[in-house]
Design a protein around this motif. Structure first.
Motif, short mmCIF file in Angstrom:
data_model
loop_
_atom_site.label_atom_id
_atom_site.label_comp_id
_atom_site.label_asym_id
_atom_site.label_seq_id
_atom_site.Cartn_x
_atom_site.Cartn_y
_atom_site.Cartn_z
N THR A 1 0.82 -0.72 0.09
CA THR A 1 0.46 0.04 -0.03
C THR A 1 0.99 1.14 -0.33
OG1 THR A 1 -1.86 -1.78 1.20
CG2 THR A 1 -1.64 1.30 1.32
N PRO A 2 0.48 2.04 -0.79
CA PRO A 2 1.22 3.04 -0.71
C PRO A 2 1.35 4.23 0.47
CG PRO A 2 0.00 3.15 -3.19
CD PRO A 2 -0.48 2.08 -1.45
N LEU A 3 2.53 4.68 0.61
CA LEU A 3 3.21 5.45 2.21
C LEU A 3 1.59 6.29 1.84
CD1 LEU A 3 6.44 4.50 2.55
CD2 LEU A 3 4.54 3.95 3.72
N GLN A 4 1.34 7.43 2.62
CA GLN A 4 0.55 9.09 3.01
C GLN A 4 1.05 9.84 2.17
OE1 GLN A 4 -2.66 8.66 3.14
NE2 GLN A 4 -2.57 6.71 2.82
#
Length: 178
Positions: free
Chosen positions: A5-8
Protein backbone atom coordinates in the motif's frame (compact mmCIF):
# COMPACT_ATOMS: atom_id res chain seq x y z
CA UNK A 1 6.24 -9.96 -3.92
CA UNK A 2 2.86 -8.51 -3.02
CA UNK A 3 2.22 -4.91 -3.96
CA UNK A 4 2.48 -2.68 -0.92
CA UNK A 5 0.00 0.00 0.00
CA UNK A 6 1.47 3.40 -0.91
CA UNK A 7 2.63 5.51 2.01
CA UNK A 8 0.59 8.59 2.91
CA UNK A 9 3.73 10.77 2.87
CA UNK A 10 6.78 10.68 0.63
CA UNK A 11 9.51 9.57 3.06
CA UNK A 12 12.22 11.26 1.00
CA UNK A 13 10.37 14.60 1.08
CA UNK A 14 9.95 14.15 4.84
CA UNK A 15 13.66 13.35 5.20
CA UNK A 16 14.48 16.52 3.25
CA UNK A 17 12.26 18.54 5.59
CA UNK A 18 13.94 16.94 8.61
CA UNK A 19 17.39 17.62 7.12
CA UNK A 20 16.60 21.32 6.84
CA UNK A 21 15.00 21.42 10.28
CA UNK A 22 18.12 19.88 11.84
CA UNK A 23 20.40 22.51 10.33
CA UNK A 24 21.54 20.72 7.18
CA UNK A 25 19.54 22.79 4.67
CA UNK A 26 22.61 23.20 2.45
CA UNK A 27 22.75 19.41 1.98
CA UNK A 28 19.00 18.67 1.99
CA UNK A 29 18.48 18.85 -1.80
CA UNK A 30 21.53 16.69 -2.48
CA UNK A 31 20.43 14.13 0.11
CA UNK A 32 16.98 13.94 -1.45
CA UNK A 33 18.44 13.61 -4.97
CA UNK A 34 20.80 10.78 -3.96
CA UNK A 35 18.12 8.98 -1.95
CA UNK A 36 15.56 9.39 -4.76
CA UNK A 37 17.94 7.89 -7.33
CA UNK A 38 18.75 5.00 -5.01
CA UNK A 39 15.05 4.28 -4.39
CA UNK A 40 14.26 4.54 -8.11
CA UNK A 41 17.07 2.06 -8.78
CA UNK A 42 15.48 -0.37 -6.30
CA UNK A 43 12.10 -0.03 -8.02
CA UNK A 44 13.53 -0.51 -11.53
CA UNK A 45 15.78 -3.40 -10.50
CA UNK A 46 12.82 -5.11 -8.82
CA UNK A 47 10.85 -4.96 -12.07
CA UNK A 48 13.82 -6.25 -14.08
CA UNK A 49 14.58 -9.08 -11.63
CA UNK A 50 10.93 -10.21 -11.57
CA UNK A 51 10.93 -10.30 -15.37
CA UNK A 52 14.21 -12.25 -15.54
CA UNK A 53 13.38 -14.77 -12.80
CA UNK A 54 11.55 -17.24 -15.12
CA UNK A 55 14.74 -17.39 -17.23
CA UNK A 56 16.93 -18.17 -14.20
CA UNK A 57 18.83 -14.92 -14.71
CA UNK A 58 19.88 -12.05 -12.50
CA UNK A 59 20.42 -8.68 -14.17
CA UNK A 60 24.21 -9.20 -14.00
CA UNK A 61 23.90 -12.54 -15.79
CA UNK A 62 21.53 -11.04 -18.36
CA UNK A 63 23.88 -8.10 -19.03
CA UNK A 64 26.80 -10.41 -19.74
CA UNK A 65 24.74 -12.63 -22.04
CA UNK A 66 23.35 -9.59 -23.90
CA UNK A 67 26.85 -8.12 -24.24
CA UNK A 68 28.08 -11.37 -25.80
CA UNK A 69 25.03 -11.60 -28.06
CA UNK A 70 25.79 -8.13 -29.43
CA UNK A 71 29.26 -9.21 -30.61
CA UNK A 72 29.77 -10.54 -34.14
CA UNK A 73 31.05 -13.94 -33.00
CA UNK A 74 29.25 -14.21 -29.65
CA UNK A 75 32.49 -14.05 -27.69
CA UNK A 76 34.95 -11.63 -26.16
CA UNK A 77 37.93 -11.56 -23.83
CA UNK A 78 37.04 -11.53 -20.13
CA UNK A 79 38.98 -8.26 -19.75
CA UNK A 80 36.76 -6.61 -22.37
CA UNK A 81 33.61 -7.82 -20.61
CA UNK A 82 34.91 -6.46 -17.30
CA UNK A 83 35.63 -3.06 -18.84
CA UNK A 84 32.29 -2.77 -20.64
CA UNK A 85 30.18 -3.93 -17.70
CA UNK A 86 32.02 -1.53 -15.34
CA UNK A 87 32.04 -3.96 -12.42
CA UNK A 88 34.74 -5.56 -10.31
CA UNK A 89 36.61 -8.42 -12.06
CA UNK A 90 35.56 -10.83 -9.29
CA UNK A 91 31.89 -10.09 -10.02
CA UNK A 92 32.34 -10.90 -13.71
CA UNK A 93 34.29 -14.06 -12.88
CA UNK A 94 31.51 -15.22 -10.53
CA UNK A 95 28.86 -14.39 -13.12
CA UNK A 96 30.76 -16.30 -15.82
CA UNK A 97 31.19 -19.28 -13.46
CA UNK A 98 27.41 -19.47 -12.93
CA UNK A 99 26.68 -19.10 -16.64
CA UNK A 100 29.22 -21.83 -17.46
CA UNK A 101 27.61 -24.09 -14.84
CA UNK A 102 24.23 -23.52 -16.50
CA UNK A 103 25.58 -24.16 -20.01
CA UNK A 104 24.87 -20.63 -21.24
CA UNK A 105 28.52 -19.64 -21.89
CA UNK A 106 31.89 -21.33 -22.31
CA UNK A 107 35.22 -20.16 -20.95
CA UNK A 108 37.88 -20.75 -23.61
CA UNK A 109 41.60 -20.02 -23.84
CA UNK A 110 42.45 -16.85 -25.74
CA UNK A 111 44.05 -17.81 -29.08
CA UNK A 112 46.78 -15.13 -28.92
CA UNK A 113 47.23 -14.56 -25.16
CA UNK A 114 47.84 -17.62 -23.02
CA UNK A 115 47.10 -15.65 -19.85
CA UNK A 116 43.68 -14.44 -21.01
CA UNK A 117 40.35 -16.19 -21.42
CA UNK A 118 37.48 -15.74 -23.84
CA UNK A 119 33.84 -15.98 -22.85
CA UNK A 120 31.65 -17.49 -25.58
CA UNK A 121 27.90 -17.62 -25.82
CA UNK A 122 26.44 -21.10 -26.33
CA UNK A 123 23.37 -21.81 -28.45
CA UNK A 124 21.39 -22.25 -25.21
CA UNK A 125 22.72 -18.92 -23.96
CA UNK A 126 21.67 -17.17 -27.16
CA UNK A 127 18.19 -18.67 -26.91
CA UNK A 128 17.79 -17.58 -23.27
CA UNK A 129 19.10 -14.05 -23.81
CA UNK A 130 16.83 -13.48 -26.81
CA UNK A 131 13.75 -14.68 -24.89
CA UNK A 132 14.74 -12.62 -21.84
CA UNK A 133 15.28 -9.54 -24.01
CA UNK A 134 11.83 -9.95 -25.53
CA UNK A 135 10.33 -10.14 -22.02
CA UNK A 136 12.29 -7.12 -20.76
CA UNK A 137 11.35 -5.07 -23.83
CA UNK A 138 7.68 -5.96 -23.41
CA UNK A 139 7.36 -5.80 -19.60
CA UNK A 140 9.89 -3.15 -18.54
CA UNK A 141 11.70 -1.17 -21.23
CA UNK A 142 8.72 -0.29 -23.46
CA UNK A 143 6.98 1.27 -20.45
CA UNK A 144 9.55 2.25 -17.81
CA UNK A 145 6.97 4.20 -15.79
CA UNK A 146 7.89 7.61 -17.21
CA UNK A 147 6.67 9.64 -20.15
CA UNK A 148 8.90 9.69 -23.23
CA UNK A 149 9.90 13.29 -22.47
CA UNK A 150 10.74 12.45 -18.84
CA UNK A 151 12.68 9.38 -19.97
CA UNK A 152 14.79 11.45 -22.38
CA UNK A 153 15.36 14.15 -19.75
CA UNK A 154 16.28 11.62 -17.06
CA UNK A 155 18.75 9.81 -19.30
CA UNK A 156 20.34 13.13 -20.29
CA UNK A 157 20.67 14.29 -16.66
CA UNK A 158 22.03 10.97 -15.39
CA UNK A 159 24.44 10.74 -18.34
CA UNK A 160 25.81 14.16 -17.43
CA UNK A 161 26.26 13.02 -13.81
CA UNK A 162 28.02 9.84 -14.98
CA UNK A 163 30.26 11.73 -17.41
CA UNK A 164 31.21 14.30 -14.76
CA UNK A 165 32.04 11.44 -12.36
CA UNK A 166 34.49 10.05 -14.94
CA UNK A 167 32.30 7.15 -16.12
CA UNK A 168 32.94 7.98 -19.80
CA UNK A 169 34.25 10.75 -22.03
CA UNK A 170 32.21 12.70 -24.54
CA UNK A 171 33.02 11.49 -28.03
CA UNK A 172 35.40 13.82 -29.77
CA UNK A 173 33.87 15.62 -32.74
CA UNK A 174 34.67 13.96 -36.01
CA UNK A 175 36.74 16.06 -38.42
CA UNK A 176 34.82 17.86 -41.13
CA UNK A 177 35.03 16.12 -44.48
CA UNK A 178 37.52 17.65 -46.93
Amino acid sequence: MARRTPLQVDPIAEAKRQWAEHGWADAASGMSAVTSIMRAQQIMLGRVERTLKPFGLSFARYELLRLLAFTREGRMPMASAIARLQVHPTSVTNTVDRLVRDGLVLREPHPQDGRAALVSLTAAGREVVEAATDALNRDVFAEPGLTETDTVDLVRIVARLRRDAGDFEEPRPMPDPL
